[in-house]
Design a protein around this motif. Structure first.
Motif, PDB file in Angstrom:
ATOM      1  N   VAL A 147       0.839  -1.204   0.000  1.00  0.00           N
ATOM      2  CA  VAL A 147       0.000   0.000   0.000  1.00  0.00           C
ATOM      3  C   VAL A 147       0.872   1.251   0.000  1.00  0.00           C
ATOM      4  N   GLY A 148       2.009   1.196   0.686  1.00  0.00           N
ATOM      5  CA  GLY A 148       2.904   2.344   0.693  1.00  0.00           C
ATOM      6  C   GLY A 148       3.417   2.682  -0.694  1.00  0.00           C
ATOM      7  N   TYR A 149       3.725   1.650  -1.497  1.00  0.00           N
ATOM      8  CA  TYR A 149       4.174   1.894  -2.869  1.00  0.00           C
ATOM      9  C   TYR A 149       3.009   2.285  -3.772  1.00  0.00           C
ATOM     10  N   SER A 159      -6.350   7.770   3.716  1.00  0.00           N
ATOM     11  CA  SER A 159      -7.633   7.234   4.162  1.00  0.00           C
ATOM     12  C   SER A 159      -7.468   5.790   4.631  1.00  0.00           C
ATOM     13  N   PRO A 160      -7.775   5.486   5.905  1.00  0.00           N
ATOM     14  CA  PRO A 160      -7.641   4.109   6.380  1.00  0.00           C
ATOM     15  C   PRO A 160      -8.511   3.126   5.589  1.00  0.00           C
ATOM     16  N   TRP A 161      -9.716   3.580   5.183  1.00  0.00           N
ATOM     17  CA  TRP A 161     -10.607   2.687   4.451  1.00  0.00           C
ATOM     18  C   TRP A 161     -10.049   2.353   3.071  1.00  0.00           C
ATOM     19  N   THR A 165      -8.715  -1.329   1.947  1.00  0.00           N
ATOM     20  CA  THR A 165      -9.274  -1.976   0.763  1.00  0.00           C
ATOM     21  C   THR A 165      -8.172  -2.360  -0.221  1.00  0.00           C
ATOM     22  N   ALA A 166      -7.231  -1.449  -0.428  1.00  0.00           N
ATOM     23  CA  ALA A 166      -6.121  -1.727  -1.342  1.00  0.00           C
ATOM     24  C   ALA A 166      -5.296  -2.906  -0.848  1.00  0.00           C
ATOM     25  N   ASN A 378      -5.123  -4.185  11.689  1.00  0.00           N
ATOM     26  CA  ASN A 378      -4.045  -3.203  11.631  1.00  0.00           C
ATOM     27  C   ASN A 378      -4.575  -1.807  11.337  1.00  0.00           C
ATOM     28  N   TYR A 379      -5.538  -1.711  10.415  1.00  0.00           N
ATOM     29  CA  TYR A 379      -6.056  -0.394  10.032  1.00  0.00           C
ATOM     30  C   TYR A 379      -7.183   0.078  10.951  1.00  0.00           C
ATOM     31  N   MET A 380      -7.972  -0.843  11.487  1.00  0.00           N
ATOM     32  CA  MET A 380      -9.110  -0.439  12.310  1.00  0.00           C
ATOM     33  C   MET A 380      -8.701  -0.074  13.731  1.00  0.00           C
ATOM     34  N   ALA A 381      -7.649  -0.703  14.242  1.00  0.00           N
ATOM     35  CA  ALA A 381      -7.248  -0.457  15.628  1.00  0.00           C
ATOM     36  C   ALA A 381      -6.580   0.895  15.795  1.00  0.00           C
TER      37      ALA A 381
END
Length: 476
Positions: A147-149, A159-161, A165-166, A378-381
């Motif tokens: 996702v970083g790349y 955006s966390p969402w 998703t990605a 990881n993204y929701m917490a």
């Protein structure tokens, strides 16, 4: 040619009858015939040839970390290239040992198969459990890294969402290729390996034409002795070679595994080592040392220095994404294959042992679901602390099967029938096994105290699973 360096201690005596199918170690406890290694009648199932098996090894060794490695070791100076050389020797020794073990027992499962045959069910289960845990947790880490790349090419605006998703899409696409069958797994692995090595070789080889020795900086940039600098940089580089066992784990899907698994393992390791060493040297010689110390995209900086402009970032981001997708494709297969091998012996739930199109579909689904749940958490917490701890643990669990497998090779050599082993071959294989064992110990030490402490707890949590599966076998 028959390998006389590793003689099975359980080989039948001359003139004795061949063992019946139910005497096979894989089915002795269940009394059932072992299922075939692959449902080869399916048009979607294909055994891997040497090129695809080599691509599997190279693709799994080289993920996305290579694109940051030159900046990571730059603080130690060019002495880090010496550390790379030492690690390469250890990795090749480990690759040769896996090749020998695969010649001896070319079944799907790799380290698990060798460890169980040498030391029994419990040790084999620990090897399978630790490797299986490593694979799906690493998949979640690879997806987050991707996702970083991706953010370089398609701005996700933090955006966390969108990022979540990605990351899920990046995981499920290789999983779908696995579910489609080994024919598609091999195609994805071969294409992704070619696509990712093209830009890496462009920098590695092209950078030599733009090489400026003044950019190298000091040979040793830290205080203290050279040995300390080599050890410190090696601690960062140690895990660059994880994945050398990839062909051995999928030996049941490789054509002529006694011949091709060893070759693919060594060729894949050598290819990855060549890219690592030349790529790091090229970046050292094209990017000034002071700039490299603060660089967050050293290969992008090298491309920009070589050809001008600012397009290097996008080019390297594309290469990194292809590299990570290829690694996810391979690690998803290895996760399912490890669980499949353990399930054949009654040490994992039986559903893992059912193959369709050459792949354990249940194993693939469980792998991608667990990795997806970890990614969502990881993204929701809102914090990466737990996620980082789990990734740290995998640096320990990934090396446990290496240590056990090299110990199994030493067991096979020492307990073999010496009168049937040529002394020169025995001595060579013993030296290789000892070198690989030492390399594995170095990997464990390099993972750090916290990783070892937490990894041991995580590893032995699997004892409950082993107890449950053993109880079920006892009842039947």
């Amino acid at each position: 040619m028959h390998d006389t360096g590793t003689v099975s201690p359980s080989a039948p005596a001359p003139g004795s009858p061949a063992p019946t199918p139910t005497q096979d170690p894989a089915c002795a406890r269940t009394g059932h015939l072992p299922p075939p290694e692959q449902d080869g009648n399916s048009r979607h199932a294909r055994r891997f040839g040497l090129p695809v098996a080599t691509a599997l090894v190279m693709g799994n060794i080289i993920g996305g970390g290579i694109f940051l490695l030159p900046a990571s070791v730059a603080p130690y100076g060019t002495i880090s290239l010496v550390a790379f050389g030492v690690l390469t020797i250890g990795a090749i020794a480990l690759a040769l040992v896996f090749g020998r073990l695969a010649q001896r027992d070319p079944r799907t499962g790799g380290p698990y198969v060798y460890v169980r045959e040498a030391f029994g069910d419990f040790a084999g289960f620990l090897a399978a459990w630790s490797y299986w845990i490593t694979s799906w947790v690493s998949n979640a880490a690879l997806a987050v890294t991707a996702v970083g790349y991706l953010d370089v090419l398609l701005p996700l605006h933090g955006s966390p969402w969108l990022m979540m998703t990605a990351a899920l899409v990046v995981q499920w696409l290789p999983a779908l290729a696995n579910l489609a069958g080994t024919r598609y797994v091999g195609a994805v692995q071969l294409v992704s390996t070619v696509l990712k090595f093209a830009p890496l070789l462009l920098v590695a080889i092209g950078g030599l034409f733009f090489f400026d020795p003044d950019n190298l900086g000091p040979f040793q940039a830290t205080e203290g002795g050279a040995l300390g600098a080599v050890s410190a940089s090696a601690a960062i580089l140690l895990f660059s070679y994880l994945g050398v066992e990839s062909a051995a784990v999928s030996a049941g899907e490789v054509r002529n595994p006694r011949r091709n698994v060893g070759r693919a393992t060594v060729l894949g390791t050598l290819g990855a080592a060549l890219v690592y060493l030349l790529g790091t040297l090229a970046v050292f010689g094209t990017v000034a040392h002071d700039e490299l110390l603060t660089s967050s995209a050293p290969f992008s900086d090298a491309v920009n220095a070589m050809f001008g402009g600012t397009w290097g970032g996008a080019a390297v981001a594309c290469a990194a994404l292809v590299s990570i997708v290829g690694a996810l494709n391979g690690w998803t297969l290895l996760s399912a294959q490890t669980a499949y091998a353990a399930a054949r012996d009654g040490l994992f739930p039986a559903r893992f042992a059912v193959k369709r199109r050459g792949v354990s579909t249940f194993g693939v689904i469980v792998t991608v679901v667990l990795a997806s749940l970890l990614t969502v958490y990881n993204y929701m917490a809102g914090t990466a602390q737990v996620f980082e701890i789990l990734v740290l643990i995998t640096t320990f669990t990934a090396t446990v099967p290496y240590l056990l497998a090299t110990a199994a090779q030493l067991y096979f050599l020492v307990s073999g029938q010496r009168d049937r082993v040529r002394p020169a071959r025995l001595a060579r294989d013993t030296v290789l096994a000892l070198a690989a064992f030492g390399f594995s110990m170095w990997l464990l030490a390099g993972s750090g105290y916290a990783a070892v402490y937490q990894g041991v707890l995580f590893l032995f949590a699997g004892v409950l699973v082993y107890a449950w599966m053993s109880a079920r076998k006892a009842r039947t």
